[in-house]
Scaffold this active site. Sequence first.
Site, short mmCIF file in Angstrom:
data_model
loop_
_atom_site.label_atom_id
_atom_site.label_comp_id
_atom_site.label_asym_id
_atom_site.label_seq_id
_atom_site.Cartn_x
_atom_site.Cartn_y
_atom_site.Cartn_z
N GLY A 1 7.22 -2.43 -2.67
CA GLY A 1 6.68 -1.08 -2.76
C GLY A 1 7.42 -0.25 -3.78
N ARG A 2 8.42 0.49 -3.32
CA ARG A 2 9.07 1.47 -4.19
C ARG A 2 9.64 0.88 -5.46
NH1 ARG A 2 12.75 3.70 0.43
NH2 ARG A 2 12.49 1.50 0.96
N PRO B 1 0.85 -1.19 0.00
CA PRO B 1 0.00 0.00 0.00
C PRO B 1 0.89 1.24 0.00
CG PRO B 1 0.13 -0.93 2.22
CD PRO B 1 0.92 -1.83 1.32
N MET B 2 0.63 2.16 -0.91
CA MET B 2 1.42 3.40 -0.92
C MET B 2 0.50 4.59 -1.19
SD MET B 2 5.05 2.46 -2.74
CE MET B 2 4.41 1.48 -4.08
N ALA B 3 0.46 5.50 -0.20
CA ALA B 3 -0.37 6.70 -0.33
C ALA B 3 0.12 7.50 -1.55
CB ALA B 3 -0.25 7.54 0.93
N LYS C 1 -0.50 -3.95 9.46
CA LYS C 1 0.85 -3.66 8.95
C LYS C 1 1.53 -2.75 9.96
CE LYS C 1 3.25 -2.11 4.79
NZ LYS C 1 3.66 -0.74 5.06
N GLN D 1 -6.88 -0.71 3.26
CA GLN D 1 -6.19 -0.37 4.50
C GLN D 1 -6.80 0.86 5.16
OE1 GLN D 1 -2.23 1.57 4.85
NE2 GLN D 1 -1.53 -0.40 5.68
N CYS E 1 2.39 4.07 9.86
CA CYS E 1 2.67 5.32 9.16
C CYS E 1 3.46 6.27 10.07
CB CYS E 1 1.38 5.97 8.70
SG CYS E 1 1.69 7.53 7.82
N GLY F 1 10.00 -4.23 2.87
CA GLY F 1 11.17 -3.37 3.01
C GLY F 1 12.34 -3.84 2.19
C1 LIG Z 1 5.14 6.92 -1.22
C2 LIG Z 1 4.89 5.87 -0.17
C3 LIG Z 1 3.64 5.80 0.41
C4 LIG Z 1 3.37 4.83 1.39
N1 LIG Z 1 2.12 4.72 1.90
C5 LIG Z 1 1.83 3.70 2.76
C6 LIG Z 1 0.48 3.49 3.19
O1 LIG Z 1 -0.46 4.19 2.80
N2 LIG Z 1 0.27 2.45 4.06
C7 LIG Z 1 1.28 1.64 4.50
O2 LIG Z 1 1.04 0.72 5.28
N3 LIG Z 1 2.55 1.82 4.08
C8 LIG Z 1 2.84 2.80 3.21
N4 LIG Z 1 4.12 2.94 2.73
C9 LIG Z 1 5.15 1.95 3.15
C10 LIG Z 1 5.22 0.79 2.15
O3 LIG Z 1 4.03 0.06 2.12
C11 LIG Z 1 6.41 -0.15 2.47
O4 LIG Z 1 6.19 -0.78 3.71
C12 LIG Z 1 7.74 0.58 2.50
O5 LIG Z 1 7.86 1.47 1.40
C13 LIG Z 1 8.92 -0.39 2.48
O6 LIG Z 1 8.89 -1.21 1.33
P1 LIG Z 1 9.76 -0.91 -0.01
O7 LIG Z 1 11.20 -0.86 0.41
O8 LIG Z 1 9.44 -2.09 -0.87
O9 LIG Z 1 9.30 0.38 -0.58
C14 LIG Z 1 4.40 3.92 1.79
C15 LIG Z 1 5.66 4.02 1.20
C16 LIG Z 1 5.91 4.97 0.23
C17 LIG Z 1 7.28 5.03 -0.39
#
Ligand SMILES: Cc1cc2nc3c(=O)[nH]c(=O)nc-3n(C[C@H](O)[C@H](O)[C@H](O)COP(=O)(O)O)c2cc1C
Length: 353
Positions: free
Chosen positions: A233-234, A25-27, A148, A79, A109, A210
């Site tokens: 995510g990213r 999930p990414m806002a 989460k 979420q 968050c 992560g």
């Molecule tokens: C732009 C952005 C927005 C995010 N929004 C959320 C969110 O709405 N809810 C959530 O649980 N995690 C959110 N995260 C965290 C990601 O879900 C993830 O746990 C975190 O980026 C680590 O994973 P990654 O290294 O694969 O990016 C967000 C991360 C990013 C970069």
Amino acid sequence: MSVVGLRESWSIGPVEIPTRLVLAPMAGVSVQAFRRQGRRFGAGLVCSEMVSCAGIEHRNERTLGYLRVAEDEHPLAIQLFGSEPRTMADAARMVEAAGADLVDLNFGCPVRKVTKTGAGATLLDDPDRAARIVSGIADAVDIPVTVKLRRGLRDGSRDCLVVGPRLVEAGAVSLTLHPRSAQQMYTGAADHALTAELVSLVDVPVIASGDIVSRAKAQAVLATTGASAVMVGRAAQGNPWVLEEIVDGPAREPTREEVVAELVLFVRETVRELGERRASGFLKKFYGWYLGRGRFPRPFKQELVVLDSTEEVERRLIAAAPGSLELIEQLEAEIPSGDEVTLELPISIYGGG
Ligand SMILES: Cc1cc2nc3c(=O)[nH]c(=O)nc-3n(C[C@H](O)[C@H](O)[C@H](O)COP(=O)(O)O)c2cc1C
């Protein structure tokens, strides 16, 4: 090290998930186009961005828009974030009515706007309240409740190892751990040794989030932690091909035509979801994500971000890779289009009743 099959199915409660890859999930990112694309490229489970329980309570139009689910997104989690057990239970009922397969709770968050209201990662410092939220929701809905979380609020914290098992006792049927502290935001590295510890403490599936950026990393984290799945995510921003690589391997650079075709489809779907005015601003960051990574020269992206209309963006993109037209037609034909796959929300959601 044993190789874990990323194509193996697994379950959260009664919800069967076809692969071991979950799209994060990414806002500001996880719109429907992102989630549906994620499913096409191998994600077994997708998740909405965090949705405000207060926004749902006040029937905020934009917030309710986040509850729209398309038929081809399942299985899908929506979420929620909030801090009031009663408001959150009410919001979870709406999530269930909207057709989500799982309701996920954001206890991670780190952003001040969220933590200062007692929501997000702040709940890691208030395990009693966190547990009350989970048990209240588990009583209110029939769909599984998942959480989460981050490792804790402060650097070096191990609070997730105390809070996580309590949440399972309260009724959470799966946990996702992003093993960074809230204080760290996105700096440093995710410490998946902590994920392994959490896995050993609970008897529900744990998802590792992560720094999962490749098939090798995904396999290493699955094998060394015992997690049931990895979350990406990213690495997937503007790069659905990494999902394909992680699930099936090997890595493959897409052609320019493929990049343009996916981006054009993404633009069209996002305009359908958000409307032209909101979409044109929202999409700008995606141009850099898709066209970067050495795929197109830098000035091309700069040309696109100053354009006002997404139609003009689409024209320039196709002019840069005319062979993409055929691919776009194929993609449009393969995926169910727009409105007819979007489940209608029950009237009461809009009517406030
Ligand atoms: C732009 C952005 C927005 C995010 N929004 C959320 C969110 O709405 N809810 C959530 O649980 N995690 C959110 N995260 C965290 C990601 O879900 C993830 O746990 C975190 O980026 C680590 O994973 P990654 O290294 O694969 O990016 C967000 C991360 C990013 C970069």
